[in-house]
Design a protein around this motif. Structure first.
Motif, PDB file in Angstrom:
ATOM      1  N   SER A 148      86.475  61.201  20.253  1.00 52.37           N
ATOM      2  CA  SER A 148      87.030  61.879  21.431  1.00 52.37           C
ATOM      3  C   SER A 148      88.501  61.548  21.598  1.00 52.37           C
ATOM      4  CB  SER A 148      86.256  61.468  22.688  1.00 52.37           C
ATOM      5  OG  SER A 148      84.904  61.850  22.603  1.00 52.37           O
ATOM      6  N   THR A 149      88.888  60.326  21.259  1.00 50.95           N
ATOM      7  CA  THR A 149      90.277  59.901  21.405  1.00 50.95           C
ATOM      8  C   THR A 149      91.194  60.637  20.450  1.00 50.95           C
ATOM      9  OG1 THR A 149      89.565  57.682  22.106  1.00 50.95           O
ATOM     10  CG2 THR A 149      91.843  57.916  21.365  1.00 50.95           C
ATOM     11  N   SER A 153      94.356  65.328  22.183  1.00 49.64           N
ATOM     12  CA  SER A 153      95.715  65.897  22.257  1.00 49.64           C
ATOM     13  C   SER A 153      96.633  65.116  23.189  1.00 49.64           C
ATOM     14  CB  SER A 153      95.673  67.374  22.693  1.00 49.64           C
ATOM     15  OG  SER A 153      94.934  68.140  21.768  1.00 49.64           O
ATOM     16  N   GLN A 154      96.280  63.872  23.494  1.00 43.48           N
ATOM     17  CA  GLN A 154      97.121  62.996  24.303  1.00 43.48           C
ATOM     18  C   GLN A 154      97.688  61.886  23.424  1.00 43.48           C
ATOM     19  OE1 GLN A 154      97.666  63.616  27.599  1.00 43.48           O
ATOM     20  NE2 GLN A 154      96.283  65.376  27.556  1.00 43.48           N
ATOM     21  N   PHE A 161      94.121  51.161  20.215  1.00 42.13           N
ATOM     22  CA  PHE A 161      93.240  51.929  19.332  1.00 42.13           C
ATOM     23  C   PHE A 161      92.859  51.104  18.105  1.00 42.13           C
ATOM     24  CE2 PHE A 161      92.544  55.348  16.096  1.00 42.13           C
ATOM     25  CZ  PHE A 161      91.446  55.953  16.706  1.00 42.13           C
ATOM     26  N   GLN A 162      93.817  50.345  17.567  1.00 38.66           N
ATOM     27  CA  GLN A 162      93.537  49.507  16.403  1.00 38.66           C
ATOM     28  C   GLN A 162      92.498  48.441  16.731  1.00 38.66           C
ATOM     29  OE1 GLN A 162      96.809  47.110  15.010  1.00 38.66           O
ATOM     30  NE2 GLN A 162      95.917  46.869  12.971  1.00 38.66           N
ATOM     31  N   ILE A 163      92.662  47.788  17.874  1.00 36.21           N
ATOM     32  CA  ILE A 163      91.711  46.744  18.277  1.00 36.21           C
ATOM     33  C   ILE A 163      90.304  47.334  18.426  1.00 36.21           C
ATOM     34  CG2 ILE A 163      91.088  45.140  20.128  1.00 36.21           C
ATOM     35  CD1 ILE A 163      94.110  44.797  20.659  1.00 36.21           C
ATOM     36  N   TYR A 164      90.227  48.490  19.068  1.00 34.68           N
ATOM     37  CA  TYR A 164      88.929  49.126  19.292  1.00 34.68           C
ATOM     38  C   TYR A 164      88.276  49.521  17.966  1.00 34.68           C
ATOM     39  CZ  TYR A 164      85.454  51.910  21.813  1.00 34.68           C
ATOM     40  OH  TYR A 164      84.271  52.393  22.327  1.00 34.68           O
ATOM     41  N   CYS A 165      89.080  50.049  17.041  1.00 36.06           N
ATOM     42  CA  CYS A 165      88.548  50.477  15.739  1.00 36.06           C
ATOM     43  C   CYS A 165      88.092  49.284  14.896  1.00 36.06           C
ATOM     44  CB  CYS A 165      89.609  51.276  14.983  1.00 36.06           C
ATOM     45  SG  CYS A 165      89.882  52.937  15.619  1.00 36.06           S
ATOM     46  N   ASP A 267      86.326  55.104  28.663  1.00 35.55           N
ATOM     47  CA  ASP A 267      86.747  54.315  27.507  1.00 35.55           C
ATOM     48  C   ASP A 267      87.832  55.025  26.710  1.00 35.55           C
ATOM     49  OD1 ASP A 267      84.952  52.403  28.224  1.00 35.55           O
ATOM     50  OD2 ASP A 267      83.434  52.935  26.737  1.00 35.55           O
ATOM     51  N   VAL A 268      87.811  56.358  26.711  1.00 35.33           N
ATOM     52  CA  VAL A 268      88.861  57.120  26.032  1.00 35.33           C
ATOM     53  C   VAL A 268      90.181  56.968  26.774  1.00 35.33           C
ATOM     54  CG1 VAL A 268      89.633  59.433  25.370  1.00 35.33           C
ATOM     55  CG2 VAL A 268      87.234  58.797  25.083  1.00 35.33           C
ATOM     56  N   LYS A 269      90.143  57.040  28.093  1.00 35.95           N
ATOM     57  CA  LYS A 269      91.355  56.931  28.905  1.00 35.95           C
ATOM     58  C   LYS A 269      92.064  55.591  28.693  1.00 35.95           C
ATOM     59  CE  LYS A 269      89.505  59.899  32.577  1.00 35.95           C
ATOM     60  NZ  LYS A 269      89.116  59.980  34.005  1.00 35.95           N
TER      61      LYS A 269
END
Length: 277
Positions: A148-149, A153-154, A161-165, A267-269
């Motif tokens: 979703s992230t 388009s934001q 994002f790196q930490i989450y991945c 979580d996306v926000k």
């Protein structure tokens, strides 16, 4: 955006199963410490993520884990092939009954039933999907948030994002270390933040959905609006119609579609630079 086949060809990779960014083989994709210091191709990072195909590949990864979960092996042999086929048939039947989707069904001359809409429905409710497939619900949820992230388009916060991945990659390896990470899953989880940083626009704006949506136009133009006297003349007429239909001035006269406001998961926000209200 381009798909994995084109990226593999352009980068001269030896195989579709080898990462065209870092060169990691399937058996090396779970060694996160070694991947962290491995040299990456700066040019390959510019090829992007291809969000539409990424969603499909993530779904197929979950499905293949579910098919092989009973014998916990990446490959099948004569003994486990039948077990896999039985598990596959059961999961396909339940997905059709509960979610109304067909997965891994071969369509004559059209590939398989695995497409973007099927994958969206698959990840829509991680709890139901986890119950059907038997795959960890938290992993499916994290896959959903990542997908979703990269399609929102934001502007994405590359560090968050790196930490989450990476945390997601560690969870994947802890749970299903026996199933080597597919190349697309590896690319997003390990190289996703670097690709986001290299992109000149938010990665969701660079989706390949636009070119996929033109496939039906290509078929129609070729069938009804092109000369059939030779391949060159046919392609020339098709190209002319594609240029006409995509001309900015002509498009300015078309009725503008009202896009509905999307409701993103909390979580996306948290992974975006400017958090959406």
């Amino acid at each position: 955006m381009i798909d994995g086949k084109v990226a593999t060809t352009l980068t001269g990779s030896s195989s579709m199963s080898v990462c065209f960014i870092c060169g990691a083989k399937p058996t090396e994709m779970h060694n996160l410490d070694e991947l962290a210091i491995r040299a990456n191709s700066g040019e390959a990072l510019k090829f992007g993520i291809s969000p539409l195909h990424a969603r499909i590949k993530f779904m197929e990864c979950i499905l293949h884990i579910a098919y092989n979960k009973s014998f916990a092996a990446w490959r099948t042999n004569k003994e486990t092939t039948k077990i896999k086929e039985q598990a596959k048939a059961t999961i396909q039947k339940r997905l059709k009954f509960v979610l109304g989707i067909n997965v891994d069904v071969v369509k004559q001359g059209m590939g398989s039933s695995n497409n973007g809409n099927t994958a969206r429905r698959f990840f829509e409710n991680p709890q139901i999907t986890a119950d059907i497939t038997g795959v960890n619900e938290q992993l499916i949820h994290r896959f959903k948030i990542i997908l979703s992230t990269i399609t929102c388009s934001q502007a994405i916060d590359a560090e968050k994002f790196q930490i989450y991945c990476i945390d997601t990659a560690k969870l994947y390896i802890d749970l299903y270390g026996w199933y080597y990470m597919p190349i697309t899953v590896h690319k997003v989880l390990i190289h996703g933040s670097k690709i986001v940083s290299e992109a000149i626009l938010p990665i969701g704006m660079l989706s390949e959905e636009a070119q996929e949506a033109r496939n039906k136009d290509y078929r129609r133009y070729r069938l009804y609006h092109s000369r059939k006297t030779g391949r060159s003349s046919t392609n020339e007429d098709v190209m002319h119609h594609l240029l006409i239909s995509s001309d900015p001035y002509i498009n300015s006269f078309r009725t503008k579609l009202k896009l509905k406001k999307l409701d993103y998961h909390e979580d996306v926000k948290k992974l975006l630079i400017n958090e959406i209200e």
